[in-house]
Write a protein that holds these residues in place. Structure first.
Motif, PDB file in Angstrom:
ATOM      1  N   HIS A  28       0.803  -1.215   0.000  1.00  9.46           N
ATOM      2  CA  HIS A  28       0.000   0.000   0.000  1.00  9.46           C
ATOM      3  C   HIS A  28       0.843   1.276   0.000  1.00  9.46           C
ATOM      4  N   TYR A  29       2.067   1.198   0.535  1.00 14.15           N
ATOM      5  CA  TYR A  29       2.863   2.416   0.649  1.00 14.15           C
ATOM      6  C   TYR A  29       3.705   2.682  -0.589  1.00 14.15           C
ATOM      7  N   PHE A  30       4.286   1.619  -1.170  1.00 15.66           N
ATOM      8  CA  PHE A  30       5.183   1.798  -2.314  1.00 15.66           C
ATOM      9  C   PHE A  30       4.596   1.307  -3.632  1.00 15.66           C
ATOM     10  N   LEU A  31       3.934   0.151  -3.622  1.00 13.26           N
ATOM     11  CA  LEU A  31       3.561  -0.510  -4.876  1.00 13.26           C
ATOM     12  C   LEU A  31       2.357   0.138  -5.548  1.00 13.26           C
ATOM     13  N   LEU A 120      12.598  -0.320  -5.984  1.00 14.75           N
ATOM     14  CA  LEU A 120      13.578  -0.892  -5.063  1.00 14.75           C
ATOM     15  C   LEU A 120      13.019  -1.014  -3.647  1.00 14.75           C
ATOM     16  N   TYR A 121      12.395   0.047  -3.167  1.00 11.31           N
ATOM     17  CA  TYR A 121      11.859   0.003  -1.813  1.00 11.31           C
ATOM     18  C   TYR A 121      10.660  -0.935  -1.708  1.00 11.31           C
ATOM     19  N   ALA A 122       9.892  -1.037  -2.767  1.00  9.88           N
ATOM     20  CA  ALA A 122       8.810  -2.025  -2.775  1.00  9.88           C
ATOM     21  C   ALA A 122       9.388  -3.429  -2.684  1.00  9.88           C
ATOM     22  N   GLY A 123      10.460  -3.705  -3.446  1.00  7.39           N
ATOM     23  CA  GLY A 123      11.097  -5.017  -3.393  1.00  7.39           C
ATOM     24  C   GLY A 123      11.658  -5.330  -2.029  1.00  7.39           C
ATOM     25  N   LEU A 183       8.303  -3.332 -16.491  1.00 14.56           N
ATOM     26  CA  LEU A 183       9.758  -3.461 -16.369  1.00 14.56           C
ATOM     27  C   LEU A 183      10.232  -3.026 -14.981  1.00 14.56           C
ATOM     28  N   TYR A 184       9.651  -1.971 -14.450  1.00 14.23           N
ATOM     29  CA  TYR A 184       9.995  -1.573 -13.083  1.00 14.23           C
ATOM     30  C   TYR A 184       9.543  -2.631 -12.080  1.00 14.23           C
ATOM     31  N   THR A 185       8.414  -3.261 -12.364  1.00 13.98           N
ATOM     32  CA  THR A 185       7.911  -4.313 -11.491  1.00 13.98           C
ATOM     33  C   THR A 185       8.888  -5.489 -11.425  1.00 13.98           C
ATOM     34  N   LEU A 186       9.524  -5.825 -12.554  1.00 16.43           N
ATOM     35  CA  LEU A 186      10.498  -6.917 -12.562  1.00 16.43           C
ATOM     36  C   LEU A 186      11.663  -6.624 -11.622  1.00 16.43           C
ATOM     37  N   VAL A 187      12.022  -5.352 -11.495  1.00 16.89           N
ATOM     38  CA  VAL A 187      13.057  -4.965 -10.529  1.00 16.89           C
ATOM     39  C   VAL A 187      12.574  -5.270  -9.109  1.00 16.89           C
ATOM     40  N   THR A 188      11.329  -4.917  -8.835  1.00 15.00           N
ATOM     41  CA  THR A 188      10.747  -5.190  -7.519  1.00 15.00           C
ATOM     42  C   THR A 188      10.751  -6.678  -7.207  1.00 15.00           C
TER      43      THR A 188
END
Length: 289
Positions: A28-31, A120-123, A183-188
């Motif tokens: 809820h905070y990052f994603l 990154l912070y979501a991951g 693509l950003y999600t794949l980083v997460t």
């Protein structure tokens, strides 16, 4: 006896609650504020949230019911009780976050320029939450149940299995969200998978020593007396020289590394030493479970 049993159960349940709270916070905070994706059943719930505004707390609970029943038959009741705790607590903490955000008590992290920071912070938060849950034998449902079943029969770790399944599921989200966000999600997902494996297997800071030496007995005595560590002596024979030697095997904590090296150098400067990372230790002087 009953008190010990309850205490032992709480030592497992409370970390699972902590893990699901961290995971719910990350979602809820990052994603979600940055319209990134997540894998598995949670990813489906996130898509439904984007498309129809359905709350994650209810959607994840409903979608996990059939997978929970599958796990109940395959993994056994004890493990699934911890999974039930994970599923219910995740839905609860998601509902708590939804209320806190709706009332303005929590202001989420939203960016329109630096999505890599959000990814990154979501991951980190998602991986930390799931890693804690997995380490104590629970899951949050969804593909976590599938990953636990498959990891019992394959050599892949749970983090690797989840990474593979998430990539497949997230690939399907290309029909719903821009490719940039995918693509950003794949980083997460990648960061989360690595953190899951680290918390499960790599967070314990210990080293094992295999010392091939001519002075195994005296070296073992010094390690036992000076460091109060158990030592195993094994006979060995040099393949080229044919000389009889001994292998001194012991496990020490990382902060004792330099001290043990000093003992080895003092006893036998010509000793051949192999040092390996140890992911977990059970026994006297280490974890007792």
């Amino acid at each position: 006896m009953m008190f010990r049993k309850v205490t032992k159960q709480l030592q497992i349940i409370l970390p699972i609650l902590l893990g699901t709270a961290i995971y719910a916070f990350g979602l809820h905070y990052f994603l979600i504020p940055n319209m990134l994706m997540e894998g598995g059943v949670t990813g489906i719930a996130v898509l439904l949230n984007y498309a129809a505004g359905w709350p994650l707390s209810i959607t994840t609970l409903v979608l996990n019911i059939p997978l929970f029943l599958l796990g109940w038959r395959t993994l056994g009741r004890t493990e699934m009780l911890y999974t039930l705790a994970g599923i219910v607590s995740l839905s609860f903490f998601l509902a708590v976050m939804e209320q806190l955000i709706a009332k303005g008590w929590v202001v989420t992290f939203h960016t329109s320029t630096d999505y890599i920071l959000a990814a990154l912070y979501a991951g980190v938060t998602l991986g930390a939450g799931l890693g804690i849950v997995f380490r104590f034998g629970g899951t949050t449902g969804g593909v976590d149940i599938i990953a636990r079943i498959v990891s019992r029969r394959k050599t892949l770790s749970m983090g690797q299995i989840i990474l593979i399944l998430d990539i497949v599921i997230i690939g399907g989200s290309l029909f719903f969200i821009p490719i940039e966000k995918v693509l950003y999600t794949l980083v997460t997902v990648f960061v989360a998978a690595k953190l899951i494996d680290f918390i499960q297997d790599g967070a314990y800071a210990a080293k094992s020593f295999s010392i091939i030496t001519d002075k195994g007995t005296s070296m073992a005595q010094r390690i036992t007396i000076e460091m109060e560590r158990g030592v195993t002596l094994m006979p060995a024979k040099g393949a080229f020289s044919g000389q009889q030697k001994e292998i001194v095997y012991c496990v020490v904590q990382r902060q004792e590394l330099r001290r043990l090296k000093a003992i080895v150098r003092s006893e036998d400067p010509r000793a051949f030493v192999i040092i390996n990372d140890v992911h977990d230790v059970l026994g006297e002087g280490f974890n007792e479970e």
